[in-house]
Structure formats: C-alpha cells, structure tokens
Enzyme design. Structure first.
Site, PDB file in Angstrom:
ATOM      1  N   ASP A  71      -3.309 -13.264   7.787  1.00 35.47           N
ATOM      2  CA  ASP A  71      -2.896 -11.937   8.253  1.00 35.47           C
ATOM      3  C   ASP A  71      -2.893 -11.907   9.786  1.00 35.47           C
ATOM      4  O   ASP A  71      -3.818 -12.402  10.425  1.00 35.47           O
ATOM      5  CB  ASP A  71      -3.876 -10.890   7.709  1.00 35.47           C
ATOM      6  CG  ASP A  71      -3.285  -9.500   7.668  1.00 35.47           C
ATOM      7  OD1 ASP A  71      -2.410  -9.213   8.498  1.00 35.47           O
ATOM      8  OD2 ASP A  71      -3.704  -8.702   6.810  1.00 35.47           O
ATOM      9  N   THR A  82       0.837  -1.203   0.000  1.00 33.36           N
ATOM     10  CA  THR A  82       0.000   0.000   0.000  1.00 33.36           C
ATOM     11  C   THR A  82       0.868   1.249   0.000  1.00 33.36           C
ATOM     12  O   THR A  82       0.581   2.223  -0.714  1.00 33.36           O
ATOM     13  CB  THR A  82      -0.924   0.008   1.237  1.00 33.36           C
ATOM     14  OG1 THR A  82      -1.651  -1.219   1.292  1.00 33.36           O
ATOM     15  CG2 THR A  82      -1.898   1.176   1.173  1.00 33.36           C
ATOM     16  N   GLU A 141     -43.555 -19.002 -11.520  1.00 22.79           N
ATOM     17  CA  GLU A 141     -42.842 -18.014 -10.701  1.00 22.79           C
ATOM     18  C   GLU A 141     -41.393 -17.872 -11.151  1.00 22.79           C
ATOM     19  O   GLU A 141     -40.879 -16.759 -11.286  1.00 22.79           O
ATOM     20  CB  GLU A 141     -42.877 -18.431  -9.224  1.00 22.79           C
ATOM     21  CG  GLU A 141     -44.239 -18.280  -8.561  1.00 22.79           C
ATOM     22  CD  GLU A 141     -44.511 -16.870  -8.075  1.00 22.79           C
ATOM     23  OE1 GLU A 141     -43.665 -15.980  -8.320  1.00 22.79           O
ATOM     24  OE2 GLU A 141     -45.561 -16.660  -7.476  1.00 22.79           O
ATOM     25  N   LYS A 172     -12.054  -1.566  18.900  1.00 26.03           N
ATOM     26  CA  LYS A 172     -12.266  -1.501  20.352  1.00 26.03           C
ATOM     27  C   LYS A 172     -12.338  -0.051  20.815  1.00 26.03           C
ATOM     28  O   LYS A 172     -13.172   0.303  21.654  1.00 26.03           O
ATOM     29  CB  LYS A 172     -11.124  -2.227  21.077  1.00 26.03           C
ATOM     30  CG  LYS A 172     -11.220  -2.105  22.602  1.00 26.03           C
ATOM     31  CD  LYS A 172     -10.138  -2.883  23.323  1.00 26.03           C
ATOM     32  CE  LYS A 172     -10.281  -2.709  24.838  1.00 26.03           C
ATOM     33  NZ  LYS A 172      -9.330  -3.552  25.594  1.00 26.03           N
ATOM     34  N   HIS A 179     -43.782 -25.423  -2.848  1.00 31.70           N
ATOM     35  CA  HIS A 179     -43.604 -25.529  -1.391  1.00 31.70           C
ATOM     36  C   HIS A 179     -42.541 -26.566  -1.026  1.00 31.70           C
ATOM     37  O   HIS A 179     -42.714 -27.380  -0.127  1.00 31.70           O
ATOM     38  CB  HIS A 179     -44.936 -25.843  -0.714  1.00 31.70           C
ATOM     39  CG  HIS A 179     -46.020 -24.867  -1.079  1.00 31.70           C
ATOM     40  ND1 HIS A 179     -45.949 -23.527  -0.755  1.00 31.70           N
ATOM     41  CD2 HIS A 179     -47.170 -25.036  -1.763  1.00 31.70           C
ATOM     42  CE1 HIS A 179     -47.021 -22.914  -1.222  1.00 31.70           C
ATOM     43  NE2 HIS A 179     -47.772 -23.800  -1.839  1.00 31.70           N
TER      44      HIS A 179
END
Length: 513
Positions: free
Chosen positions: A126, A37, A328, A138, A276
């Site tokens: 990690d 990063t 349906e 926290k 169903h």
C-alpha cells in the site's frame, strides 16, 4: 480542535466499518471513501462521496493512484489555527478532513500464502494508505486517525458526547498509527530481504504485536509483556492455545519455549521436563506413557513444579500420572478429551496445546544488550553417527551410539557449561551453567548416582583438560560424545583409552548462554 465534520474512510479490514460509518452519518459527519470501501458503504446505503469527486481526478493505474493528491493531503495537513494555512485552503477550495479511518492492503496475509509470487506481493504494498495515515497522525492536533477497528466505539463515544475527540485520544491514536505503518514497512522489508537471502541487512527492522500483558517479569518488581511475531508459524509458544489454568507468567513463557525447542528435537515419542530453562528430565520411548515415565524417573525431585512438554498427544493414562504431582504447565500437540477432563481438575495447572502441525523454528534469534541487539542464526545443527569421528581405540557399541546421539540432542539445550549423562533413552544427570566443565560433570555424576555405571556422557564443548574424562571413568561411564577441537584433545583421548572408554568427536559445538 474543531468539531468533526468530514471523514475519509478507506479500509482493507472492513470489520465494523458499515456500523461505524452509519453512526458517523447520524452524528452529521460527511464521509469520503475509495475503491472497495466506497462500494461497500454504497451497497449498505451509507451516504458517501467518492474520492474522485473530491480530487476531480479519476483513480488511475489500476487503483495505484487515487488519494495522493493535494485535495486530500492539504485537507489532512492544514493547521486549523494557522491563518496562512486556512487562507491557502480557501484559495484552492480544499476542505479540511477531520477524521481518517484507514488500514492497509493485506501484505502480511498475501505473503503468508504458500504459492504467492513476488508480483502479487508487490501489488499488495500500500502506498496511498500509509501516506494518509502518516499525514493524519502528524497533524493529530487537529485530525483523528484510526487504524484499528477496536477503536471505533471509543471515537464514536467521544464524538457523540462533544462533537470531537480529546487531545489525549488523538495522540494515543497517532502513536498507534505510526506503529501500524512502521510494522507494515518492517514486514515488507523483511520479506524483500528474505527473497534476497539476507538475514543480516545493514538496517534491521523488526516488528512484534502485543499478545498479552504479564503480571510481572522475572521478579515482581519488573513490568513485562509478551509480544508475537506477525509471521510466527504454528507449533510455537507464541501461537499456542492455552486451554486451562492461570495466566502464563514471564518465567513460564521462557521455560515453555525451552521445553518446546527441546522436545521438537525428537521424532520418537518424547517428553521433557524443564526448570529454569534447563531440562531436568528427558525420556523417549515407543509411547508417550513410557517417555513420560522415563522423564519423571530422570529427576523426580526437580520435576516438581516444572514444565512438561510432549511431542505426542496426551492420553488419559499419562494424564492420570501427571496429575499425581505438582506441575506448572503441560504442553502437547493435542489433549485427548478424557485427558483434558482429568487434568482440568487441577484448577491452576496450565494446559498448552500446540496443534498437530510440525513447528518451524525461527531462522534467527534476537537478544537485547545494553544499547543494541545481537542476532544470530538459530542453532539447528544436528549430527548423525556418520558425521562423528571415533577417536579412541574402542568404538561405541550399537546401544552406546543410540544413547550418545540422544544425549547430544539434549546437551544442546542445556546452559553452558553443559554435561548430560544418559542411559536407556533417558537422562540420568544434567550439569548446567557452571563456570567450568569439571563442575558441571560433577553435578551430573552426583545426580546420576550409582546409575552412572554403564551410562554415556555428552559435553556441549571440548574438554580443555583430561580431568573430566578421568572423573567419567571413576563414575563408570563407558562412552563420551563431545565436539573436540582442544589443543589438548590428545590428553583426553589417552585418558579415555586408558579406561576403555569410547569417545567420539562431532566437530560441532553447542554453547548456550
């Protein structure tokens, strides 16, 4: 909460991270970062400080240790309104960190690869990331934690307006962060248990991700949502693509899942109709057109408003037939272009595409009960002619064997007590969910009518009495397949012999509650 002045960014998923960091910089926020990063932000000309400059300690052990340091976690966990905490920060020259944007090593993506090794999987666990996320979450009273790129814009908007995030946002993000780390650990535990072959560990942890909210559950007064397993394979309802129609409801998803599970029993072209969660019509044939016609003719009344599933692509011919009735949902591996155009003329008809990959059924099924969870292996048991024991004087004919094994595959997916009548590779009658087997048989026989003559019967469990065989004989049924195992099996065998019915035992029960 004080103004956000310092942010720590370390993400595996770099979606939108450069834009997010640039906007933070514009808002006067200092950025600290790690590893890949850091390099990404540096290459994008974002002002950024390396974590090693903050800790005054290099990243070591090939990056395994870089953020596990008091200069990081002290800055995250210190309470801003507690003088003793602030005094210790000053004493040790620790600067507070007000915002953390972290998501974790791609463990799930790693173990999804077919050739992944245990060593590779372990290296993608990690440690520092979850520690930072948990510390920030926290202390969410003072620290904003982001684990999902979708939240960048919301956080930026609040910082832009007030210089900070509001308390409710921080709490929501903290809850999401703990969910993120819990899901991560759950996937790791699941993978390690899988390597050990342990499906029933002492401590069971499972995780699901919200797929969509639903209008309601089984009934309008019940709220509901649909969640997906992180590692769900293709060909299942959770990974299917809806191409057309209204949103799926809770009941739609249940029925669709039942239809997919049943149609996947067959290698020949097959079509099933479900109402169903019970099949009302099942047909197999040389083509999907013929299979659909058989499924329709099995119960042209119950199929109305039902769910259709095919294990073959839908073509224009069968699409035209399906369009003639109210359905349906239609589920298939693929819809040919012309078929899709035909079916899309029905505005509300849901079209679900599974993809052409064969579905891999889940290894276990979970069922919630009051205060607990039941877990069992998925019922994947199948039988062949060689597995069955002929217990009567008469042996089934070749055609009867074909129909018996067809009916046996269907009865496995019918609610117990379950009875299925079949002939000509289609169901004739389905008796489901009755409190006794005689009642289920009566329903199936009544539904089949005169077509029951020359048909076969499948039962999901043994006959405790010979009365079902007696009724089968009256209906003209010529062969029966059932598990056997009753203390009164001999009574049923004698009744079958009396009427010249061939009966075979599978030794396998298929209760479905």
């Amino acid at each position: 909460m004080t103004r956000i002045r310092r942010a720590l960014i370390s993400v595996s998923d770099k979606t939108g991270i450069v834009e997010f960091a640039k906007e933070l910089t514009r808002l006067g926020v200092e950025i600290i970062s790690t590893g890949g990063t850091y390099r990404t932000l540096l290459e994008s000309e974002v002002p950024v400080t390396a974590i090693s400059e903050v800790t005054q300690f290099p990243e070591i052990l090939e990056g395994r240790v870089k953020t596990l340091h008091p200069m990081v976690h002290g800055g995250l966990l210190a309470l801003r309104d507690r003088p003793s905490h602030q005094a210790q920060l000053e004493e040790h020259q620790i600067q507070p960190i007000d915002l953390v944007a972290v998501n974790l090593y791609p463990f799930q993506q790693t173990i999804s690869k077919e050739d992944v090794t245990m060593e590779e999987a372990i290296e993608n666990i990690d440690i520092g990331g979850p520690s930072m996320v948990r510390s920030a979450a926290k202390n969410h009273r003072d620290v904003t934690v982001i684990v999902d790129p979708v939240d960048y814009d919301k956080v930026l908007a609040e910082i832009s307006e007030t210089g900070e995030t509001n308390e409710k946002t921080r709490q929501q993000l903290a809850a999401k962060a703990f969910g993120h780390t819990a899901a991560y650990d759950s996937i790791i535990a699941g993978y390690l248990n899988q390597q050990l072959g342990d499906q029933f560990p002492e401590q069971l942890t499972v995780t699901y991700r919200k797929q969509q909210g639903l209008r309601y559950g089984e009934n309008p007064h019940q709220q509901a949502s649909f969640y997906r397993e992180p590692m769900a394979s293709s060909g299942l309802i959770a990974t299917a693509e809806q191409l057309h129609g209204k949103e799926l409801s809770y009941n739609n998803i249940q029925d669709a899942n039942a239809a997919i599970e049943l149609v996947n029993e067959f290698s020949d072209p097959a079509v099933v109709a479900v109402k169903h969660m019970n099949p009302c019509g099942v047909g197999i044939g040389p083509t999907v057109d013929e299979a659909y016609q058989k499924a329709y003719e099995a119960d042209p009344v119950s199929i109305f408003g039902g769910i259709i599933a095919s294990n073959r692509p839908i073509n224009a011919t069968v699409a035209t037939k399906m369009k003639e009735i109210f359905l349906e949902i239609i589920i298939a591996p693929y819809f040919e272009k012309e078929a899709l155009e035909i079916l899309k003329t029905k505005k509300n008809l849901r079209l679900i595409e599974l993809g052409l990959d064969l579905a891999k059924p889940p290894s276990v099924k979970l069922t919630s009960v009051g205060g607990g969870l039941l877990i069992q292996e998925t019922d994947t048991a199948t039988v062949s002619q060689e597995d069955c024991e002929v217990v009567t004087e008469r042996t089934p004919s070749e055609e009867e064997w074909k129909q018996l094994l067809f009916a046996w595959r269907v009865v496995k997916h019918v609610k117990s007590n379950a009875i299925v009548l079949a002939k000509g590779s289609r169901t004739l009658g389905v008796g489901a969910g009755q409190m006794n087997r005689v009642g289920s048989a009566a329903i199936a026989i009544q539904q089949a009518g005169s077509e029951s003559v020359g048909s076969v019967m499948a039962s999901d469990a043994f006959f405790p009495m010979p009365d079902t065989v007696e009724n089968a004989a009256k209906a003209g049924i010529t062969a029966i397949i059932q598990p056997g195992g009753s203390i009164r099996d001999e009574d049923s065998i004698q009744e079958a012999n009396k009427h010249g019915i061939a009966m075979v035992f599978t030794g396998v029960r298929h209760f479905k509650h």
